[in-house]
Design a protein around this motif. Structure first.
Motif, PDB file in Angstrom:
ATOM      1  N   THR A   1      -7.099  -0.831  -2.350  1.00  0.00           N
ATOM      2  CA  THR A   1      -8.213  -1.172  -3.191  1.00  0.00           C
ATOM      3  C   THR A   1      -9.109   0.276  -3.387  1.00  0.00           C
TER       4      THR A   1
ATOM      5  N   TYR B   1       2.576   1.653  -3.595  1.00  0.00           N
ATOM      6  CA  TYR B   1       1.661   1.987  -4.562  1.00  0.00           C
ATOM      7  C   TYR B   1       1.619   3.655  -4.342  1.00  0.00           C
TER       8      TYR B   1
ATOM      9  N   ARG C   1      -6.870   2.393  -5.556  1.00  0.00           N
ATOM     10  CA  ARG C   1      -6.663   1.914  -7.260  1.00  0.00           C
ATOM     11  C   ARG C   1      -8.099   2.060  -7.616  1.00  0.00           C
ATOM     12  N   GLU C   2      -9.164   2.006  -7.014  1.00  0.00           N
ATOM     13  CA  GLU C   2     -10.554   2.295  -7.531  1.00  0.00           C
ATOM     14  C   GLU C   2     -10.673   3.684  -8.094  1.00  0.00           C
ATOM     15  N   ARG C   3     -10.095   4.702  -6.912  1.00  0.00           N
ATOM     16  CA  ARG C   3     -10.316   6.265  -7.266  1.00  0.00           C
ATOM     17  C   ARG C   3      -9.582   6.613  -8.395  1.00  0.00           C
ATOM     18  N   TYR C   4      -8.364   6.223  -8.428  1.00  0.00           N
ATOM     19  CA  TYR C   4      -7.523   6.265  -9.767  1.00  0.00           C
ATOM     20  C   TYR C   4      -7.231   5.459 -10.665  1.00  0.00           C
ATOM     21  N   ARG C   5      -8.004   4.536 -11.294  1.00  0.00           N
ATOM     22  CA  ARG C   5      -7.999   3.321 -11.989  1.00  0.00           C
ATOM     23  C   ARG C   5      -7.445   3.804 -13.452  1.00  0.00           C
ATOM     24  N   THR C   6      -7.740   5.004 -13.988  1.00  0.00           N
ATOM     25  CA  THR C   6      -6.992   5.187 -15.433  1.00  0.00           C
ATOM     26  C   THR C   6      -5.751   5.722 -15.152  1.00  0.00           C
TER      27      THR C   6
ATOM     28  N   HIS D   1       0.730  -1.326  -0.085  1.00  0.00           N
ATOM     29  CA  HIS D   1       0.039  -0.114   0.080  1.00  0.00           C
ATOM     30  C   HIS D   1       0.904   1.256  -0.074  1.00  0.00           C
TER      31      HIS D   1
END
Length: 100
Positions: A92, A24, A95-100, A21
């Motif tokens: 998680t 990342y 990662r979902e907040r900044y997926r692109t 974490h």
């Protein structure tokens, strides 16, 4: 003997999740600093770093507890599992907040 091994493995996995974490977040922050308009992302990363540091500290504490015996091994399992779950949830969410 078996409880020592279980406590060590759970604490180590929790610590690895916390390090993942934090790593990342560090990579995301580094990329945001290099990019024009990355200020909001860099600010978000800075706000999440204390939580990542706390999770790594808790993971290290769990790993330290795993060297004890009996009751301390149970504490190591609880701390290690809690650290791993919290770090995975935080990772998680980022990662979902900044997926692109």
């Amino acid at each position: 003997m078996v409880l020592d091994v279980i406590a060590g493995v759970v604490a180590l996995v929790g610590l690895l999740a916390a390090i993942a974490h934090g790593g990342y977040l560090a990579l995301l922050g580094s990329a945001a600093k290099k990019r024009a308009g990355g200020g909001p992302v860099a600010e978000f990363v800075r706000s999440r770093m204390p939580m990542a540091g706390g999770l790594v500290g808790a993971g290290l504490l769990g790993l330290l507890f795993s060297t004890g015996g009996g009751f301390v091994d149970v504490l190591a399992i609880i701390v290690g599992a809690g650290t791993g779950l919290a770090a995975t949830k935080q990772l998680t969410a980022v990662r979902e907040r900044y997926r692109t």
